[in-house]
Design an enzyme around this catalytic site. Structure first.
Site, mmCIF file in Angstrom:
data_model
loop_
_atom_site.group_PDB
_atom_site.id
_atom_site.type_symbol
_atom_site.label_atom_id
_atom_site.label_comp_id
_atom_site.label_asym_id
_atom_site.label_seq_id
_atom_site.Cartn_x
_atom_site.Cartn_y
_atom_site.Cartn_z
ATOM 1 N N ASN A 48 0.833 -1.211 0.000
ATOM 2 C CA ASN A 48 0.000 0.000 0.000
ATOM 3 C C ASN A 48 0.863 1.255 0.000
ATOM 4 O OD1 ASN A 48 -2.716 -0.595 -0.295
ATOM 5 N ND2 ASN A 48 -2.848 -1.313 1.826
ATOM 6 N N HIS A 49 1.831 1.258 -0.874
ATOM 7 C CA HIS A 49 2.660 2.444 -1.037
ATOM 8 C C HIS A 49 3.319 2.406 -2.423
ATOM 9 C CE1 HIS A 49 5.600 -0.391 0.991
ATOM 10 N NE2 HIS A 49 6.192 -0.134 -0.155
ATOM 11 N N SER A 50 3.935 3.516 -2.747
ATOM 12 C CA SER A 50 4.735 3.619 -3.963
ATOM 13 C C SER A 50 6.107 4.143 -3.552
ATOM 14 C CB SER A 50 4.045 4.584 -4.930
ATOM 15 O OG SER A 50 4.851 4.805 -6.061
ATOM 16 N N GLY A 96 1.680 -0.203 -5.164
ATOM 17 C CA GLY A 96 1.598 -1.661 -5.077
ATOM 18 C C GLY A 96 1.050 -2.134 -3.750
#
Ligand code: TYD
Length: 132
Positions: A48-50, A96
């Site tokens: 839950n980050h980029s 992602g």
């Protein structure tokens, strides 16, 4: 989204199987870091980050999970990873998340940067602004 799947050559014989990963050959970047995730409950979502800069290659070397990639430009795809000879490339500025982990999943991640908290984008709106 352009194809993010990488198939690795399996060198197998009667003794079993072997896969070799080499930077800038079948891994499309300089490898600075490897980490692996295991013991994740099936109902947990990770990631839950980029990243602003980092490219990553995700390989389930045991078990399986699903990976959702979102480029912030309307292209969002969920991939099932459950083979040790298949990897998914998560480029920089791609959001992602990983979910539906099998109890025996070992997700190995190769990255082209050292760990740096400042390279993370954890807020989705900030990610969308960065993509523009
Ligand atoms: P985190 O980024 O929350 O994992 P995920 O993206 O899979 O949900 O990382 C968990 C912890 O591990 C957090 O304290 C940061 C630390 N960490 C490192 O020290 N080095 C690394 O290379 C990574 C990926 C995480």
């Amino acid at each position: 989204m352009q194809d993010k799947i990488i198939n690795f050559k399996v060198m197998g014989d009667q003794r079993g199987s072997l896969i070799a990963l080499e930077e800038n050959h079948n891994v499309p970047f300089d490898v600075k870091r490897v980490f692996y995730i295991y013991g994740t409950q099936g109902n947990i979502t990770r990631g839950n980050h980029s990243h602003y800069q980092t490219k990553q290659l995700l390989i389930t070397i045991n078990g399986g999970c699903q990976v959702t990639l979102d480029d912030g430009k309307g292209n969002k795809e969920t991939y099932t990873l459950n083979k040790p000879n298949v990897g998914i490339l998560q480029d920089e500025l791609v959001w992602g998340s990983m979910h539906n982990f099998s109890h025996d999943c070992v997700l190995m991640v190769l990255a082209d940067s050292y760990y740096d908290d400042k390279d993370y984008i954890r807020d989705y709106d900030t990610f969308l602004k960065a993509v523009k």
